[in-house]
Design a protein around this motif. Structure first.
Motif, PDB file in Angstrom:
ATOM      1  N   ASP A  51       0.861  -1.179   0.000  1.00 50.66           N
ATOM      2  CA  ASP A  51       0.000   0.000   0.000  1.00 50.66           C
ATOM      3  C   ASP A  51       0.898   1.229   0.000  1.00 50.66           C
ATOM      4  OD1 ASP A  51      -1.895   1.955   0.317  1.00 50.66           O
ATOM      5  OD2 ASP A  51      -2.450   1.406   2.368  1.00 50.66           O
ATOM      6  N   VAL A  52       0.998   1.882  -1.162  1.00 51.54           N
ATOM      7  CA  VAL A  52       1.811   3.090  -1.320  1.00 51.54           C
ATOM      8  C   VAL A  52       0.911   4.168  -1.914  1.00 51.54           C
ATOM      9  CG1 VAL A  52       3.911   4.084  -2.325  1.00 51.54           C
ATOM     10  CG2 VAL A  52       3.848   1.655  -1.736  1.00 51.54           C
ATOM     11  N   THR A  53       0.936   5.357  -1.363  1.00 51.52           N
ATOM     12  CA  THR A  53       0.019   6.428  -1.763  1.00 51.52           C
ATOM     13  C   THR A  53       0.472   7.138  -3.034  1.00 51.52           C
ATOM     14  OG1 THR A  53      -0.550   6.799   0.558  1.00 51.52           O
ATOM     15  CG2 THR A  53      -1.091   8.567  -0.994  1.00 51.52           C
ATOM     16  N   HIS A  54      -0.462   7.338  -3.949  1.00 53.88           N
ATOM     17  CA  HIS A  54      -0.174   8.004  -5.216  1.00 53.88           C
ATOM     18  C   HIS A  54      -0.273   9.513  -5.090  1.00 53.88           C
ATOM     19  CE1 HIS A  54      -1.642   9.241  -9.449  1.00 53.88           C
ATOM     20  NE2 HIS A  54      -0.324   9.154  -9.475  1.00 53.88           N
ATOM     21  N   VAL A  55       0.739  10.224  -5.640  1.00 51.32           N
ATOM     22  CA  VAL A  55       0.737  11.689  -5.690  1.00 51.32           C
ATOM     23  C   VAL A  55       0.865  12.097  -7.159  1.00 51.32           C
ATOM     24  CG1 VAL A  55       1.838  13.825  -4.937  1.00 51.32           C
ATOM     25  CG2 VAL A  55       1.859  11.813  -3.446  1.00 51.32           C
ATOM     26  N   PRO A  56      -0.228  12.526  -7.799  1.00 55.82           N
ATOM     27  CA  PRO A  56      -0.149  12.898  -9.219  1.00 55.82           C
ATOM     28  C   PRO A  56       0.400  14.309  -9.415  1.00 55.82           C
ATOM     29  CG  PRO A  56      -2.394  13.126  -8.425  1.00 55.82           C
ATOM     30  CD  PRO A  56      -1.596  12.557  -7.275  1.00 55.82           C
ATOM     31  N   TYR A  57       1.181  14.477 -10.495  1.00 58.24           N
ATOM     32  CA  TYR A  57       1.730  15.783 -10.849  1.00 58.24           C
ATOM     33  C   TYR A  57       1.270  16.155 -12.255  1.00 58.24           C
ATOM     34  CZ  TYR A  57       4.817  15.530  -6.795  1.00 58.24           C
ATOM     35  OH  TYR A  57       5.294  15.461  -5.517  1.00 58.24           O
ATOM     36  N   LYS A  58       1.503  17.388 -12.619  1.00 56.29           N
ATOM     37  CA  LYS A  58       1.179  17.838 -13.976  1.00 56.29           C
ATOM     38  C   LYS A  58       2.422  17.737 -14.849  1.00 56.29           C
ATOM     39  CE  LYS A  58      -2.621  20.910 -12.688  1.00 56.29           C
ATOM     40  NZ  LYS A  58      -3.163  22.303 -12.735  1.00 56.29           N
TER      41      LYS A  58
END
Length: 336
Positions: A191-198
């Motif tokens: 379980d690893v949290t996703h951090v989306p970028y532009k």
């Protein structure tokens, strides 16, 4: 000879002539009556569904330059980003099927979007005439210098010890890096949290700064920072090791057999484009892929040149759609 077909929006298009040309090429025999049937009389547009500067743009321009030499007419690359690639893709789907409007297809637009966007206005398996698979760009998994993990095994152990505490960045929701890491999470059971970028640039900037623990991306954006020892690579998602990184093991050989995550790029035309046009475009695309200029440019970015017949590429698109749909479902991904 077996007759191959590809499904189009108004019927099935035979590719017997493509098979003839490719077979002739494979044994070193010219096939002028087949491969030279169609001759463009004006420039050809090649739409890229993303902004300039990325891998899609680089590959499209390299291929366009070489194809223009063989076709005798310019192949003009047009970048039309937006809508996660749907704007340009839709334009080509609705374009006149005469060979003068082509599309640079991508795993995101042809395999991921159909799974995350149920209301797409086009069908990737019916509204296009595949020409050839051009290249594949493996995804590489990296960790920040401050992340206490030097190998994939250590990263997995760390993630399992702190469920949800670690995070990873991507170039955006539904991007190749996003899907690659979600595939890894499923395979490893972490379980690893996703951090989306532009975009990839912002993602890598935060990886360098230690604001995120890990990321998945192509080698072009990562290698300079690896060489500067600012980030560490822990695995590559391709089926085999990269020549530029011979000591970096694949995810598959590290205990996850069958794991394969790469971006891919292909050339397509609108459905119902005449077979003789597809034949000629396929022949010129394959010739471009064999050229020194394209080989050197793609090798520089660790991309692998491919090359297929239209029917084989059509099967590949369908298979990729089914494969990535499972990843999307497992990760419960939705389009923005």
């Amino acid at each position: 000879m077996q007759v191959s077909t590809v499904t189009a929006s108004h019927g099935r298009i035979p590719f017997w002539c493509v098979a003839t040309a490719i077979t002739a090429a494979a044994i070193g025999v010219s096939a002028p009556s087949v491969a030279q049937t169609w001759q463009p009389s004006r420039p050809i547009r090649l739409l890229v569904p993303y902004a300039p500067g990325g891998s899609s743009d680089v590959i499209a321009r390299a291929i366009a330059t070489e194809m223009a030499k063989g076709l005798g007419k310019a192949v003009v690359v047009e970048n039309k980003g937006g809508g996660q690639g749907t704007i340009a893709t839709q334009e080509v789907a609705r374009a006149r099927p005469d060979g003068y409007t082509l599309l640079l297809g991508h795993v995101g637009t042809f395999a991921v979007n159909p799974a995350t966007m149920p209301n797409l206005s086009y069908d990737v398996n019916k509204d296009f005439a595949p020409i050839t698979l051009l290249a594949r760009l493996p995804m590489v998994f990296a960790v920040a210098s401050g992340t206490p993990a030097n190998t994939l095994a250590e990263f997995v152990t760390l993630a399992k010890s702190k469920p949800g505490a670690l995070n990873y960045g991507s170039a955006g929701n539904g991007s190749a890096g996003h899907l690659a890491f979600e595939m890894l999470k499923t395979a490893a059971g972490v379980d690893v949290t996703h951090v989306p970028y532009k975009g990839t640039g912002a993602q890598i900037a935060d990886l360098l700064a230690g604001h995120i623990d890990a990321a998945a991306a192509g080698t072009p954006g990562l290698l300079p920072h690896v060489q500067a020892q600012k980030i560490r690579l822990i695995a590559v998602g391709s089926a085999k090791r990269l020549p530029v990184l011979p000591d970096l093991p694949t995810v598959a050989e590290l205990g996850y057999p069958g794991f394969e995550s790469s971006q891919w790029f292909g050339l397509l035309a609108p459905a119902n484009t005449p077979p003789e046009v597809i034949t000629r475009l396929n022949a010129e695309a394959l010739k471009a892929l064999r050229s020194d200029a394209v080989q050197h440019r793609l090798e520089h970015d660790s991309s692998e040149t491919m090359g297929q017949g239209p029917a084989e590429f059509a099967t590949f698109i369908k298979t990729e759609g089914e494969r990535w749909a499972k990843v999307v479902q497992a990760a419960r991904l939705q389009a923005n």
